[in-house]
Write an enzyme that holds these catalytic residues in place. Structure first.
Site, PDB file in Angstrom:
ATOM      1  N   THR A 221     -39.783  79.778  31.992  1.00  0.00           N
ATOM      2  CA  THR A 221     -39.214  78.559  31.277  1.00  0.00           C
ATOM      3  C   THR A 221     -38.094  79.183  30.549  1.00  0.00           C
ATOM      4  O   THR A 221     -36.995  78.686  30.337  1.00  0.00           O
ATOM      5  CB  THR A 221     -40.144  77.846  30.400  1.00  0.00           C
ATOM      6  OG1 THR A 221     -41.439  77.414  31.336  1.00  0.00           O
ATOM      7  CG2 THR A 221     -39.461  76.419  30.295  1.00  0.00           C
TER       8      THR A 221
ATOM      9  N   GLU B  27     -44.323  87.671  20.683  1.00  0.00           N
ATOM     10  CA  GLU B  27     -43.980  86.031  20.588  1.00  0.00           C
ATOM     11  C   GLU B  27     -44.576  85.585  19.177  1.00  0.00           C
ATOM     12  O   GLU B  27     -43.836  84.921  18.728  1.00  0.00           O
ATOM     13  CB  GLU B  27     -44.535  85.576  21.807  1.00  0.00           C
ATOM     14  CG  GLU B  27     -43.778  85.758  22.959  1.00  0.00           C
ATOM     15  CD  GLU B  27     -44.531  85.136  24.499  1.00  0.00           C
ATOM     16  OE1 GLU B  27     -44.104  85.323  25.327  1.00  0.00           O
ATOM     17  OE2 GLU B  27     -45.619  84.934  24.461  1.00  0.00           O
TER      18      GLU B  27
ATOM     19  N   LYS C  84     -48.267  71.287  31.597  1.00  0.00           N
ATOM     20  CA  LYS C  84     -48.896  72.310  30.563  1.00  0.00           C
ATOM     21  C   LYS C  84     -49.710  71.475  29.381  1.00  0.00           C
ATOM     22  O   LYS C  84     -50.261  72.055  28.605  1.00  0.00           O
ATOM     23  CB  LYS C  84     -47.862  73.116  29.778  1.00  0.00           C
ATOM     24  CG  LYS C  84     -46.905  74.012  30.936  1.00  0.00           C
ATOM     25  CD  LYS C  84     -47.684  75.276  31.144  1.00  0.00           C
ATOM     26  CE  LYS C  84     -46.887  76.337  32.196  1.00  0.00           C
ATOM     27  NZ  LYS C  84     -45.705  76.986  31.487  1.00  0.00           N
TER      28      LYS C  84
HETATM   29  C1  5RP Z   1     -45.609  84.975  28.026  1.00  0.00           C
HETATM   30  C2  5RP Z   1     -45.974  83.385  27.634  1.00  0.00           C
HETATM   31  C3  5RP Z   1     -45.077  82.361  28.462  1.00  0.00           C
HETATM   32  O1  5RP Z   1     -44.367  81.689  27.293  1.00  0.00           O
HETATM   33  C4  5RP Z   1     -46.081  81.595  28.845  1.00  0.00           C
HETATM   34  O2  5RP Z   1     -46.970  82.407  29.904  1.00  0.00           O
HETATM   35  C5  5RP Z   1     -45.440  80.545  29.848  1.00  0.00           C
HETATM   36  O3  5RP Z   1     -44.829  81.257  30.929  1.00  0.00           O
HETATM   37  P1  5RP Z   1     -43.827  80.361  31.805  1.00  0.00           P
HETATM   38  O4  5RP Z   1     -42.664  79.762  31.253  1.00  0.00           O
HETATM   39  O5  5RP Z   1     -43.468  81.386  33.036  1.00  0.00           O
HETATM   40  O6  5RP Z   1     -44.951  79.481  32.563  1.00  0.00           O
HETATM   41  O7  5RP Z   1     -46.722  83.309  26.622  1.00  0.00           O
HETATM   42  O8  5RP Z   1     -46.463  85.725  27.409  1.00  0.00           O
END
Ligand code: 5RP
Length: 227
Positions: free
Chosen positions: A29, A104, A122
């Site tokens: 994303t 993060e 989500k």
């Molecule tokens: C990586 C993360 C990502 O933000 C989370 O896994 C969501 O990923 P995506 O946008 O590919 O669904 O926490 O450590």
């Protein structure tokens, strides 16, 4: 879910203004978010500096000519934008599906405004369907896993392509499947008390300013959690 991810990501970029230091999360994303930032830099001459949470995000930012700052050069970031694996109605998150949770969380904690971008799938009533990633140092990881098990989960050492997954900090990820997480802040504190645990992928809703949810039809729903 590509259209939903893109919709949320592009919406969030409207919060980025000239002169800002922007914390970049990681994941698919966030990929769309960085692309949009790059477009604004290219087409509008937007002047920003980015602090990436992973090598992948850094590489993409550089490819798009977004100036990159090392985290050691900043005292605070104006804004942070990142994805999540699950979000509940209070903005509590599970993150770390990509393994970048520690960096993060450092960036989210040190951003004036932290925006979460997710696709509609989500959203959950209670966190825990997605296994909770926990970053653990290698020494004594078997012992840390025993204590994680005692907290009521099934801990599994993360393996990718038949190899133990190693984070960009040189640590391991243990994915912890809980039945249901009823009190994320309490659980987060209990996990962090285990020696060897560096951080968990539980992010408190208190860190989050807005949750931006993209839908498959390209529409966006924004929940503002604090001013
Ligand atoms: C990586 C993360 C990502 O933000 C989370 O896994 C969501 O990923 P995506 O946008 O590919 O669904 O926490 O450590």
């Amino acid at each position: 879910m590509e259209s939903a991810k893109r919709a949320a990501a592009e919406y969030a970029v409207k919060y980025v203004q000239d002169g800002m230091i922007v914390a970049l999360g990681s994941g698919s994303t966030v990929y769309f978010m960085i692309q949009k930032l790059g477009q604004r830099v290219r087409e509008e001459g937007l002047k920003i500096q980015a602090v990436p949470s992973s090598d992948r995000s850094e590489q993409l930012a550089r490819e798009l000519n977004i100036p990159v700052l090392d985290v050691s050069a900043v005292s605070r970031m104006d804004i942070g934008i990142d994805g999540a694996d699950e979000v509940d109605r209070y903005g509590n998150l599970i993150k770390g599906g990509g393994g970048a949770l520690l960096r993060e969380k450092i960036l989210a904690f040190n951003s004036n405004a932290f925006h979460v971008i997710v696709d509609e799938d989500k959203q959950v009533d209670a966190l825990g369907k997605f296994p909770l990633p926990v970053e653990v140092i290698p020494f004594g990881i078997n012992l840390a896993m025993k204590h994680l098990n005692d907290l009521g989960c099934t801990p599994v050492l993360r393996v990718r392509n038949d190899k133990t997954f190693i984070t960009e900090n040189g640590n391991r990820i243990v994915d912890c499947q809980f039945d249901k997480i009823t009190d994320p802040d309490l659980l987060s504190a209990a996990i962090r008390r285990i020696p060897g645990v560096v951080e968990s992928g539980l992010f408190s809703g208190k860190l989050v300013k807005t949750v931006i949810v993209g839908r498959k039809d390209g529409s966006v729903d924004e929940r503002v959690l604090r001013d």
